[in-house]
Design an enzyme around this catalytic site. Structure first.
Site, PDB file in Angstrom:
ATOM      1  N   ASP A 127    -119.803  72.369  24.856  1.00 22.19           N
ATOM      2  CA  ASP A 127    -119.020  73.416  25.506  1.00 22.19           C
ATOM      3  C   ASP A 127    -119.967  74.350  26.241  1.00 22.19           C
ATOM      4  O   ASP A 127    -121.155  74.441  25.903  1.00 22.19           O
ATOM      5  CB  ASP A 127    -118.196  74.206  24.494  1.00 22.19           C
ATOM      6  CG  ASP A 127    -117.285  75.235  25.175  1.00 22.19           C
ATOM      7  OD1 ASP A 127    -116.598  74.868  26.139  1.00 22.19           O
ATOM      8  OD2 ASP A 127    -117.284  76.405  24.762  1.00 22.19           O
ATOM      9  N   SER A 128    -119.426  75.046  27.230  1.00 22.43           N
ATOM     10  CA  SER A 128    -120.241  76.010  27.967  1.00 22.43           C
ATOM     11  C   SER A 128    -120.619  77.196  27.098  1.00 22.43           C
ATOM     12  O   SER A 128    -121.543  77.936  27.432  1.00 22.43           O
ATOM     13  CB  SER A 128    -119.475  76.499  29.201  1.00 22.43           C
ATOM     14  OG  SER A 128    -118.263  77.115  28.819  1.00 22.43           O
TER      15      SER A 128
ATOM     16  N   TYR B 163    -118.701  79.262  32.534  1.00 20.78           N
ATOM     17  CA  TYR B 163    -118.707  78.335  33.654  1.00 20.78           C
ATOM     18  C   TYR B 163    -117.554  78.593  34.629  1.00 20.78           C
ATOM     19  O   TYR B 163    -117.595  78.135  35.773  1.00 20.78           O
ATOM     20  CB  TYR B 163    -118.543  76.892  33.145  1.00 20.78           C
ATOM     21  CG  TYR B 163    -119.789  76.220  32.612  1.00 20.78           C
ATOM     22  CD1 TYR B 163    -120.936  76.937  32.281  1.00 20.78           C
ATOM     23  CD2 TYR B 163    -119.816  74.842  32.431  1.00 20.78           C
ATOM     24  CE1 TYR B 163    -122.055  76.302  31.776  1.00 20.78           C
ATOM     25  CE2 TYR B 163    -120.932  74.192  31.931  1.00 20.78           C
ATOM     26  CZ  TYR B 163    -122.054  74.925  31.594  1.00 20.78           C
ATOM     27  OH  TYR B 163    -123.153  74.288  31.101  1.00 20.78           O
ATOM     28  N   GLY B 164    -116.508  79.258  34.176  1.00 19.43           N
ATOM     29  CA  GLY B 164    -115.233  79.313  34.886  1.00 19.43           C
ATOM     30  C   GLY B 164    -115.281  79.698  36.343  1.00 19.43           C
ATOM     31  O   GLY B 164    -114.514  79.176  37.153  1.00 19.43           O
TER      32      GLY B 164
ATOM     33  N   CYS C  44    -114.618  71.445  26.790  1.00 18.83           N
ATOM     34  CA  CYS C  44    -114.614  72.526  27.777  1.00 18.83           C
ATOM     35  C   CYS C  44    -113.720  72.080  28.925  1.00 18.83           C
ATOM     36  O   CYS C  44    -113.968  71.042  29.533  1.00 18.83           O
ATOM     37  CB  CYS C  44    -116.034  72.800  28.280  1.00 18.83           C
ATOM     38  SG  CYS C  44    -116.134  73.980  29.644  1.00 18.83           S
ATOM     39  N   ASN C  45    -112.663  72.842  29.183  1.00 18.70           N
ATOM     40  CA  ASN C  45    -111.739  72.459  30.245  1.00 18.70           C
ATOM     41  C   ASN C  45    -112.382  72.517  31.617  1.00 18.70           C
ATOM     42  O   ASN C  45    -112.133  71.662  32.472  1.00 18.70           O
ATOM     43  CB  ASN C  45    -110.506  73.358  30.198  1.00 18.70           C
ATOM     44  CG  ASN C  45    -109.535  72.951  29.112  1.00 18.70           C
ATOM     45  OD1 ASN C  45    -108.670  72.116  29.307  1.00 18.70           O
ATOM     46  ND2 ASN C  45    -109.696  73.547  27.940  1.00 18.70           N
ATOM     47  N   THR C  46    -113.213  73.529  31.863  1.00 21.81           N
ATOM     48  CA  THR C  46    -113.850  73.658  33.168  1.00 21.81           C
ATOM     49  C   THR C  46    -114.771  72.478  33.438  1.00 21.81           C
ATOM     50  O   THR C  46    -114.767  71.892  34.530  1.00 21.81           O
ATOM     51  CB  THR C  46    -114.634  74.972  33.259  1.00 21.81           C
ATOM     52  OG1 THR C  46    -113.747  76.076  33.002  1.00 21.81           O
ATOM     53  CG2 THR C  46    -115.247  75.147  34.631  1.00 21.81           C
TER      54      THR C  46
ATOM     55  N   GLU D 203    -116.272  85.816  24.392  1.00 20.45           N
ATOM     56  CA  GLU D 203    -117.716  85.610  24.215  1.00 20.45           C
ATOM     57  C   GLU D 203    -118.415  86.889  23.758  1.00 20.45           C
ATOM     58  O   GLU D 203    -119.380  86.846  22.991  1.00 20.45           O
ATOM     59  CB  GLU D 203    -118.337  85.116  25.521  1.00 20.45           C
ATOM     60  CG  GLU D 203    -117.964  83.699  25.901  1.00 20.45           C
ATOM     61  CD  GLU D 203    -118.842  82.639  25.252  1.00 20.45           C
ATOM     62  OE1 GLU D 203    -119.925  82.992  24.741  1.00 20.45           O
ATOM     63  OE2 GLU D 203    -118.443  81.466  25.252  1.00 20.45           O
TER      64      GLU D 203
ATOM     65  N   CYS E 102    -108.027  76.383  27.845  1.00 18.14           N
ATOM     66  CA  CYS E 102    -109.425  76.792  27.666  1.00 18.14           C
ATOM     67  C   CYS E 102    -109.649  76.895  26.170  1.00 18.14           C
ATOM     68  O   CYS E 102    -108.835  77.501  25.454  1.00 18.14           O
ATOM     69  CB  CYS E 102    -109.700  78.127  28.354  1.00 18.14           C
ATOM     70  SG  CYS E 102    -111.375  78.758  28.040  1.00 18.14           S
ATOM     71  N   THR E 103    -110.727  76.324  25.695  1.00 16.25           N
ATOM     72  CA  THR E 103    -110.947  76.273  24.244  1.00 16.25           C
ATOM     73  C   THR E 103    -111.321  77.620  23.648  1.00 16.25           C
ATOM     74  O   THR E 103    -111.387  77.759  22.426  1.00 16.25           O
ATOM     75  CB  THR E 103    -112.027  75.231  23.914  1.00 16.25           C
ATOM     76  OG1 THR E 103    -113.225  75.514  24.671  1.00 16.25           O
ATOM     77  CG2 THR E 103    -111.544  73.827  24.261  1.00 16.25           C
ATOM     78  N   HIS E 104    -111.584  78.623  24.497  1.00 11.39           N
ATOM     79  CA  HIS E 104    -111.822  79.975  23.986  1.00 11.39           C
ATOM     80  C   HIS E 104    -110.529  80.680  23.588  1.00 11.39           C
ATOM     81  O   HIS E 104    -110.522  81.551  22.726  1.00 11.39           O
ATOM     82  CB  HIS E 104    -112.511  80.840  25.049  1.00 11.39           C
ATOM     83  CG  HIS E 104    -113.950  80.529  25.273  1.00 11.39           C
ATOM     84  ND1 HIS E 104    -114.373  79.383  25.908  1.00 11.39           N
ATOM     85  CD2 HIS E 104    -115.070  81.232  24.964  1.00 11.39           C
ATOM     86  CE1 HIS E 104    -115.692  79.392  25.984  1.00 11.39           C
ATOM     87  NE2 HIS E 104    -116.140  80.497  25.413  1.00 11.39           N
TER      88      HIS E 104
END
Length: 278
Positions: free
Chosen positions: A8-9, A40-41, A71-73, A156, A190-192
């Site tokens: 993941d980013s 990364y978005g 990571c979706n991005t 984050e 988004c995994t966040h």
């Protein structure tokens, strides 16, 4: 060791890793968070591809025959090039998978009205990857998208738990819900975002489903390994879990990562550029 690699980013991918580890507990895993370059978005296609490919190569060098881009991005902007171009000439048994396709395969099953909303980073939304993939499996669905560029920084930084975050959470939810009164399902693309789940639900009507990806991706991986025994048999199964981050502040990473993973996390610093990744 031939572990499953999870990339993941930042730290959001740990929500997916947690679900995978729950459903496939006996396997060995390596998690890599590119925290020094997150988020990364809002980055360009080329930059996201470059960063993701560097991290994928590093995980290959650690012996991972299978890597999940949690990571979706990265899945939206890098996965296709990695699979079709970058991996040419490499061991053909290696695999890199993303989180968009397995989600698109089932998301329509959650909606009664056949109108859903997709909440993601600017990069994921602009790629239109979800629109294209969902169309393949559920052409009858009406899909609305909403970029939420401030949500990843909130998570984050750890600011998401503070009262001030509610303003930014509600702002994007109001925008997506204003697009149609019939939206009954929102996908957290988004995994966040699962860490914002309670606050997201607090600002939505009770009839709106909010879907996180962790369990969806984990179930898809279980099915994938059953269908590819030649790959599954390569994976080592000693139950080890290793965590790496590209930020040298591992204590900060460990603190936040432990919340995402719902278990104590101890990480090591690594610089992916040390391995000559191009």
């Amino acid at each position: 060791m031939q572990p499953i690699g999870i990339f993941d980013s930042g730290i959001g991918g740990l929500t997916v890793f947690r679900s995978i580890a729950e459903q496939l507990p006996g396997y060995d895993y390596i998690y890599l968070g590119d925290n020094s370059r997150a988020p990364y978005g809002n980055r360009s296609f080329n930059t996201i591809h470059q960063y993701t490919w560097e991290c994928v190569q590093w995980l290959f060098k650690q012996g991972c025959p299978l890597i999940i881009l949690a990571c979706n991005t990265a899945s939206a902007k890098a996965l296709r090039n990695i699979q079709q171009l970058d991996m040419k000439g490499l061991d053909s048994s290696k695999r890199v998978l993303g989180v968009i396709r397995p989600t698109a395969e089932v998301i329509g099953n959650y909606s009664t009205t056949k109108e859903i909303g997709v909440l993601g980073t600017t990069g994921t939304v602009q790629s239109e990857s979800y629109l294209m993939e969902i169309q393949k499996f559920f052409p009858e669905l009406e899909v609305y998208q909403q970029a939420c560029p401030l949500w990843v920084p909130l998570v984050e930084s750890g600011e998401y738990e503070k009262p001030g975050s509610d303003y930014f959470i509600k702002e994007y939810l109001d925008e997506i819900m204003a697009k149609s009164a019939n939206i009954d399902t929102l996908l957290l693309a988004c995994t966040h975002y699962p860490l914002l789940m309670d606050k997201i639900k607090a600002h939505l009507p009770a009839n709106v489903n909010v879907i996180a990806q962790g369990d969806i991706v984990a179930k898809s991986l279980v099915d994938y390994l059953q269908r590819h025994p030649e790959l599954e048999q390569k994976l080592t199964k000693e139950g080890t879990r290793k965590f790496y981050t590209t930020t040298d502040d591992t204590s900060e990473f460990n603190h936040h990562a432990s919340r995402f993973f719902s278990a104590p996390v101890t990480s090591e610093f690594v610089s992916v550029t040390e391995f000559g990744c191009k």
